[in-house]
Scaffold this motif. Structure first.
Motif, PDB file in Angstrom:
ATOM      1  N   GLY A  34       0.807  -1.214   0.000  1.00  0.00           N
ATOM      2  CA  GLY A  34       0.000   0.000   0.000  1.00  0.00           C
ATOM      3  C   GLY A  34       0.840   1.263   0.000  1.00  0.00           C
ATOM      4  O   GLY A  34       0.349   2.354   0.307  1.00  0.00           O
ATOM      5  N   LYS A  35       2.105   1.154  -0.378  1.00  0.00           N
ATOM      6  CA  LYS A  35       2.993   2.323  -0.369  1.00  0.00           C
ATOM      7  C   LYS A  35       2.469   3.414  -1.295  1.00  0.00           C
ATOM      8  O   LYS A  35       2.378   4.583  -0.909  1.00  0.00           O
ATOM      9  N   GLY A  36       2.137   3.046  -2.513  1.00  0.00           N
ATOM     10  CA  GLY A  36       1.659   4.032  -3.486  1.00  0.00           C
ATOM     11  C   GLY A  36       0.325   4.634  -3.057  1.00  0.00           C
ATOM     12  O   GLY A  36       0.129   5.852  -3.135  1.00  0.00           O
ATOM     13  N   THR A  37      -0.578   3.791  -2.587  1.00  0.00           N
ATOM     14  CA  THR A  37      -1.897   4.252  -2.130  1.00  0.00           C
ATOM     15  C   THR A  37      -1.744   5.289  -1.026  1.00  0.00           C
ATOM     16  O   THR A  37      -2.366   6.360  -1.060  1.00  0.00           O
ATOM     17  N   GLN A  38      -0.903   4.978  -0.056  1.00  0.00           N
ATOM     18  CA  GLN A  38      -0.762   5.875   1.096  1.00  0.00           C
ATOM     19  C   GLN A  38       0.104   7.092   0.760  1.00  0.00           C
ATOM     20  O   GLN A  38      -0.124   8.179   1.295  1.00  0.00           O
ATOM     21  N   ALA A  39       1.068   6.941  -0.134  1.00  0.00           N
ATOM     22  CA  ALA A  39       1.916   8.085  -0.498  1.00  0.00           C
ATOM     23  C   ALA A  39       1.062   9.186  -1.119  1.00  0.00           C
ATOM     24  O   ALA A  39       1.259  10.373  -0.856  1.00  0.00           O
ATOM     25  N   ARG A  40       0.093   8.796  -1.931  1.00  0.00           N
ATOM     26  CA  ARG A  40      -0.782   9.801  -2.556  1.00  0.00           C
ATOM     27  C   ARG A  40      -1.602  10.534  -1.507  1.00  0.00           C
ATOM     28  O   ARG A  40      -1.855  11.738  -1.623  1.00  0.00           O
ATOM     29  N   LYS A  41      -2.041   9.833  -0.480  1.00  0.00           N
ATOM     30  CA  LYS A  41      -2.817  10.477   0.584  1.00  0.00           C
ATOM     31  C   LYS A  41      -1.932  11.423   1.402  1.00  0.00           C
ATOM     32  O   LYS A  41      -2.344  12.523   1.770  1.00  0.00           O
ATOM     33  N   LEU A  42      -0.703  10.994   1.672  1.00  0.00           N
ATOM     34  CA  LEU A  42       0.223  11.838   2.439  1.00  0.00           C
ATOM     35  C   LEU A  42       0.597  13.092   1.657  1.00  0.00           C
ATOM     36  O   LEU A  42       0.788  14.166   2.233  1.00  0.00           O
ATOM     37  N   GLU A  43       0.712  12.944   0.341  1.00  0.00           N
ATOM     38  CA  GLU A  43       0.982  14.099  -0.526  1.00  0.00           C
ATOM     39  C   GLU A  43      -0.060  15.181  -0.282  1.00  0.00           C
ATOM     40  O   GLU A  43       0.258  16.346  -0.066  1.00  0.00           O
ATOM     41  N   THR A  44      -1.330  14.771  -0.334  1.00  0.00           N
ATOM     42  CA  THR A  44      -2.426  15.722  -0.172  1.00  0.00           C
ATOM     43  C   THR A  44      -2.490  16.257   1.253  1.00  0.00           C
ATOM     44  O   THR A  44      -2.634  17.460   1.462  1.00  0.00           O
ATOM     45  N   ASN A  87       7.543   1.388   8.178  1.00  0.00           N
ATOM     46  CA  ASN A  87       7.449   0.037   7.640  1.00  0.00           C
ATOM     47  C   ASN A  87       5.982  -0.396   7.594  1.00  0.00           C
ATOM     48  O   ASN A  87       5.328  -0.496   8.628  1.00  0.00           O
ATOM     49  N   LEU A  88       5.466  -0.632   6.405  1.00  0.00           N
ATOM     50  CA  LEU A  88       4.088  -1.114   6.242  1.00  0.00           C
ATOM     51  C   LEU A  88       4.126  -2.638   6.272  1.00  0.00           C
ATOM     52  O   LEU A  88       4.644  -3.272   5.347  1.00  0.00           O
ATOM     53  N   GLN A  89       3.608  -3.209   7.345  1.00  0.00           N
ATOM     54  CA  GLN A  89       3.714  -4.653   7.532  1.00  0.00           C
ATOM     55  C   GLN A  89       2.494  -5.385   6.989  1.00  0.00           C
ATOM     56  O   GLN A  89       1.368  -5.116   7.410  1.00  0.00           O
ATOM     57  N   VAL A  90       2.725  -6.312   6.055  1.00  0.00           N
ATOM     58  CA  VAL A  90       1.634  -7.149   5.522  1.00  0.00           C
ATOM     59  C   VAL A  90       2.092  -8.592   5.355  1.00  0.00           C
ATOM     60  O   VAL A  90       3.282  -8.860   5.183  1.00  0.00           O
ATOM     61  N   ASP A  91       1.150  -9.509   5.374  1.00  0.00           N
ATOM     62  CA  ASP A  91       1.447 -10.922   5.107  1.00  0.00           C
ATOM     63  C   ASP A  91       1.729 -11.096   3.626  1.00  0.00           C
ATOM     64  O   ASP A  91       1.126 -10.434   2.789  1.00  0.00           O
ATOM     65  N   ASP A  92       2.583 -12.067   3.308  1.00  0.00           N
ATOM     66  CA  ASP A  92       2.881 -12.363   1.908  1.00  0.00           C
ATOM     67  C   ASP A  92       1.613 -12.712   1.124  1.00  0.00           C
ATOM     68  O   ASP A  92       1.446 -12.301  -0.024  1.00  0.00           O
ATOM     69  N   ALA A  93       0.706 -13.451   1.745  1.00  0.00           N
ATOM     70  CA  ALA A  93      -0.509 -13.884   1.030  1.00  0.00           C
ATOM     71  C   ALA A  93      -1.386 -12.683   0.656  1.00  0.00           C
ATOM     72  O   ALA A  93      -1.932 -12.615  -0.449  1.00  0.00           O
ATOM     73  N   ALA A  94      -1.502 -11.724   1.561  1.00  0.00           N
ATOM     74  CA  ALA A  94      -2.343 -10.549   1.300  1.00  0.00           C
ATOM     75  C   ALA A  94      -1.774  -9.745   0.143  1.00  0.00           C
ATOM     76  O   ALA A  94      -2.502  -9.201  -0.691  1.00  0.00           O
ATOM     77  N   MET A  95      -0.463  -9.697   0.098  1.00  0.00           N
ATOM     78  CA  MET A  95       0.183  -8.889  -0.919  1.00  0.00           C
ATOM     79  C   MET A  95      -0.094  -9.455  -2.324  1.00  0.00           C
ATOM     80  O   MET A  95      -0.350  -8.702  -3.267  1.00  0.00           O
ATOM     81  N   ILE A 143      -7.620   0.494   4.364  1.00  0.00           N
ATOM     82  CA  ILE A 143      -6.887   1.641   3.819  1.00  0.00           C
ATOM     83  C   ILE A 143      -7.061   2.872   4.731  1.00  0.00           C
ATOM     84  O   ILE A 143      -6.100   3.587   5.022  1.00  0.00           O
ATOM     85  N   ASP A 144      -8.282   3.108   5.220  1.00  0.00           N
ATOM     86  CA  ASP A 144      -8.544   4.273   6.076  1.00  0.00           C
ATOM     87  C   ASP A 144      -7.806   4.190   7.408  1.00  0.00           C
ATOM     88  O   ASP A 144      -7.296   5.189   7.917  1.00  0.00           O
ATOM     89  N   LYS A 145      -7.754   2.999   7.998  1.00  0.00           N
ATOM     90  CA  LYS A 145      -7.068   2.838   9.293  1.00  0.00           C
ATOM     91  C   LYS A 145      -5.560   3.033   9.118  1.00  0.00           C
ATOM     92  O   LYS A 145      -4.905   3.662   9.958  1.00  0.00           O
ATOM     93  N   VAL A 146      -5.023   2.492   8.040  1.00  0.00           N
ATOM     94  CA  VAL A 146      -3.589   2.671   7.782  1.00  0.00           C
ATOM     95  C   VAL A 146      -3.295   4.162   7.608  1.00  0.00           C
ATOM     96  O   VAL A 146      -2.338   4.702   8.158  1.00  0.00           O
ATOM     97  N   GLU A 147      -4.171   4.845   6.870  1.00  0.00           N
ATOM     98  CA  GLU A 147      -4.009   6.286   6.652  1.00  0.00           C
ATOM     99  C   GLU A 147      -3.995   7.039   7.994  1.00  0.00           C
ATOM    100  O   GLU A 147      -3.146   7.908   8.218  1.00  0.00           O
TER     101      GLU A 147
END
Ligand code: AP5
Ligand code: ZN
Length: 217
Positions: free
Chosen positions: A12-22, A112-120, A202-206
């Motif tokens: 979710g790096k790209g997803t969250q980077a766009r939110k942080l930009e704004t 560090n955005l921590q996720v399971d390999d399967a989710a990714m 996504i919202d909680k991570v944000e």
């Protein structure tokens, strides 16, 4: 402000980077996006990178560092930046430390955005983006409010990435564990490491990221 987003492909790096930009008026620097632009433009670097990216391997440090350094020198980066997908090797991390020192900047936080390999794997295989503005979507986890219409810009053309297939994803994950995961230690030693449970929505991570950045400001 200089943020580093660490995490495996699909975290979710790209997803969250766009939110942080704004939210914070920062500039997203994605080496993946910069490399894809170089491939599309047919530059020397792009020609060298194309096959490597198609295999899911890491592009050479020299090429990536040169591309990143050029982008970082542009005026808009003075606002503050989010490094998305960079650094990815110990050599790149050392180069970034040097670049920061040269320009009198410091890494504010390496998150560090921590996720399971399967989710990714699930996230990457459902991913697509708006062809006009680059907003990211997912077949299950993030669908546009109106079917087939981008929430952000109203665009109706969407695209999927060439390297989002099962074989390439498996290799990208191997490259992450071999070369990028060790950077967690690198930033831990600099006391700038923070971690977020990126298995959340996504919202909680944000919200977690906003709290970390606000605390670091
Ligand atoms: P790059 O473009 O950096 O890809 P990546 O690291 O594999 O990361 P992704 O873009 O796949 O994932 P992401 O973490 O941004 O996830 P996203 O937000 O899209 O690199 C591509 C290639 O370029 C590399 O393989 C390499 O060859 C080369 N390269 C790039 N940088 C390099 C470097 N520094 N050195 C060497 N080589 C380099 O989210 C994924 C999906 O999940 C989306 O659909 C999203 O909507 C959804 N989603 C996001 N968050 C959540 C959530 N919390 N819950 C449910 N769904 C979610
Ligand atoms: Zn759009």
């Amino acid at each position: 402000v200089s943020l580093v987003l660490l995490g495996p492909p699909g975290a979710g790096k790209g997803t969250q980077a766009r939110k942080l930009e704004t939210a914070f008026g920062l500039v997203q620097l994605s080496t993946g996006d910069l490399l894809r632009a170089a491939v599309a433009a047919g530059t020397d670097a792009g020609r060298a990178a194309q096959e490597v990216m198609a295999r899911g391997d890491l592009v050479s440090d020299d090429i990536v560092i040169a591309i990143l350094r050029d982008r970082l020198a542009q005026d808009d980066c003075a606002k503050g930046v989010i490094f998305d997908g960079f650094p990815r090797t110990r050599v790149q991390a050392a180069a970034l430390d040097e670049l920061m020192a040269e320009t009198g900047n410091e890494i504010t936080a390496a998150i560090n955005l921590q996720v399971d390999d399967a989710a990714m794997v699930q996230r990457i295989s459902g991913r697509y983006t708006c062809g006009a503005c680059g907003e990211g979507y997912h077949d299950r986890f993030k669908v546009p409010a109106a079917k087939g219409v981008c929430d952000n810009c109203g665009g109706t053309e969407f695209k999927r990435r060439a390297d989002d297939n099962a074989a390439t994803v498996a290799q990208r994950l191997r490259a992450y564990h071999a070369d990028t995961a060790p950077l967690i230690e690198h930033y831990g030693a600099q006391s700038v490491l923070r971690s977020v449970d990126a298995m959340q929505s996504i919202d909680k991570v944000e919200a977690d990221l906003n709290a970390i950045v606000n605390a670091a400001l």
